[in-house]
Design an enzyme around this catalytic site. Structure first.
Site, mmCIF file in Angstrom:
data_model
loop_
_atom_site.group_PDB
_atom_site.id
_atom_site.type_symbol
_atom_site.label_atom_id
_atom_site.label_comp_id
_atom_site.label_asym_id
_atom_site.label_seq_id
_atom_site.Cartn_x
_atom_site.Cartn_y
_atom_site.Cartn_z
ATOM 1 N N GLU A 1 0.416 5.282 0.652
ATOM 2 C CA GLU A 1 -0.498 6.305 1.157
ATOM 3 C C GLU A 1 -0.077 7.701 0.701
ATOM 4 O O GLU A 1 1.115 7.982 0.548
ATOM 5 C CB GLU A 1 -0.552 6.232 2.689
ATOM 6 C CG GLU A 1 -1.123 4.889 3.152
ATOM 7 C CD GLU A 1 -1.360 4.794 4.642
ATOM 8 O OE1 GLU A 1 -0.853 5.663 5.388
ATOM 9 O OE2 GLU A 1 -2.060 3.843 5.040
ATOM 10 N N CYS B 1 -10.382 -4.431 0.551
ATOM 11 C CA CYS B 1 -11.424 -3.405 0.736
ATOM 12 C C CYS B 1 -12.412 -3.472 -0.429
ATOM 13 O O CYS B 1 -12.192 -4.185 -1.416
ATOM 14 C CB CYS B 1 -10.781 -2.016 0.824
ATOM 15 S SG CYS B 1 -10.288 -1.355 -0.788
ATOM 16 N N GLU C 1 -3.159 -4.545 -3.026
ATOM 17 C CA GLU C 1 -3.733 -5.418 -4.060
ATOM 18 C C GLU C 1 -3.766 -4.705 -5.411
ATOM 19 O O GLU C 1 -3.422 -5.268 -6.449
ATOM 20 C CB GLU C 1 -5.178 -5.815 -3.693
ATOM 21 C CG GLU C 1 -5.316 -6.602 -2.423
ATOM 22 C CD GLU C 1 -5.498 -5.724 -1.192
ATOM 23 O OE1 GLU C 1 -4.831 -4.668 -1.086
ATOM 24 O OE2 GLU C 1 -6.291 -6.114 -0.330
ATOM 25 N N ASN D 1 0.840 -1.200 0.000
ATOM 26 C CA ASN D 1 0.000 0.000 0.000
ATOM 27 C C ASN D 1 0.871 1.246 0.000
ATOM 28 O O ASN D 1 1.939 1.287 0.609
ATOM 29 C CB ASN D 1 -1.008 -0.004 1.157
ATOM 30 C CG ASN D 1 -0.399 -0.230 2.516
ATOM 31 O OD1 ASN D 1 0.600 -0.930 2.659
ATOM 32 N ND2 ASN D 1 -0.988 0.354 3.529
ATOM 33 N N CYS E 1 -10.962 -2.639 -3.904
ATOM 34 C CA CYS E 1 -10.129 -3.729 -4.438
ATOM 35 C C CYS E 1 -10.975 -4.927 -4.856
ATOM 36 O O CYS E 1 -10.656 -5.600 -5.833
ATOM 37 C CB CYS E 1 -9.070 -4.141 -3.416
ATOM 38 S SG CYS E 1 -7.781 -2.896 -3.237
HETATM 39 N N1 THU Z 1 -5.136 -1.475 2.715
HETATM 40 C C1 THU Z 1 -4.598 -2.299 1.781
HETATM 41 O O1 THU Z 1 -3.531 -2.004 1.213
HETATM 42 N N2 THU Z 1 -5.250 -3.449 1.492
HETATM 43 C C2 THU Z 1 -6.340 -3.905 2.161
HETATM 44 O O2 THU Z 1 -6.815 -4.992 1.863
HETATM 45 C C3 THU Z 1 -6.952 -3.086 3.220
HETATM 46 C C4 THU Z 1 -6.411 -1.708 3.367
HETATM 47 C C5 THU Z 1 -4.385 -0.266 3.083
HETATM 48 C C6 THU Z 1 -4.938 1.048 2.616
HETATM 49 C C7 THU Z 1 -4.349 1.996 3.639
HETATM 50 O O3 THU Z 1 -3.030 2.355 3.237
HETATM 51 C C8 THU Z 1 -4.231 1.173 4.899
HETATM 52 O O4 THU Z 1 -4.319 -0.181 4.487
HETATM 53 C C9 THU Z 1 -5.291 1.463 5.934
HETATM 54 O O5 THU Z 1 -6.548 1.407 5.385
#
Ligand code: THU
Length: 137
Positions: A46, A88, A57, A44, A91
């Site tokens: 941000e 989420c 993902e 991820n 995704c």
């Molecule tokens: N996040 C993911 O990368 N994948 C998931 O399946 C759930 C959430 C990340 C997004 C964000 O950077 C952090 O987790 C908190 O939501």
């Protein structure tokens, strides 16, 4: 779940360490395997403008698609949670559209893992079929 799942879990776990998550501190890694056995990882990323954040993902999926890959067999998602972290909603939609046939494995850092199917995570999904079906008058 087999040996190749374990290798993918290792790849996703390694990708997770590269996570850029200074705002949530929630680190996620993903590994996406193609039919031919090639592996694309993601973490991820941000943004200070929070809504621009991209999940692990989707990073893995975008990387693979942009390299011309189209057929995916496995997707592993790793996070450091006792209750295994599922993808989420955004995704789930992207997995449905671009990696529908991939077996999804959720895993954590303690060796727990579970296989899930996108049709169970996203029932009655919207996709291009509806766009084609729509009557244009
Ligand atoms: N996040 C993911 O990368 N994948 C998931 O399946 C759930 C959430 C990340 C997004 C964000 O950077 C952090 O987790 C908190 O939501």
């Amino acid at each position: 779940m087999n040996e190749s799942d374990n290798q993918l879990i290792e790849a996703a776990t390694a990708a997770r360490v590269r996570s850029l998550a200074p705002f949530s501190n929630f680190m996620v890694g993903a590994a996406l395997q193609t039919k031919a056995g090639k592996v694309f990882t993601g973490c991820n990323v941000e943004s200070a403008s929070y809504g621009l954040t991209v999940c692990a993902e989707r990073v893995a999926i975008w990387k693979a698609l942009s390299e011309g890959e189209r057929d995916f067999t496995n997707l592993v998602i790793v996070a450091d949670t006792e209750t295994l972290t599922p993808p989420c909603g955004t995704c789930r939609q992207i997995i449905w559209e671009f990696a529908k046939h991939a077996t999804i494995v959720l895993a954590n850092l303690h060796g727990q893992k579970e296989e899930v199917l996108i049709e169970d995570l996203l029932p009655r999904a919207f996709d291009a079929r509806f766009l084609k079906e729509a009557s244009r008058s």
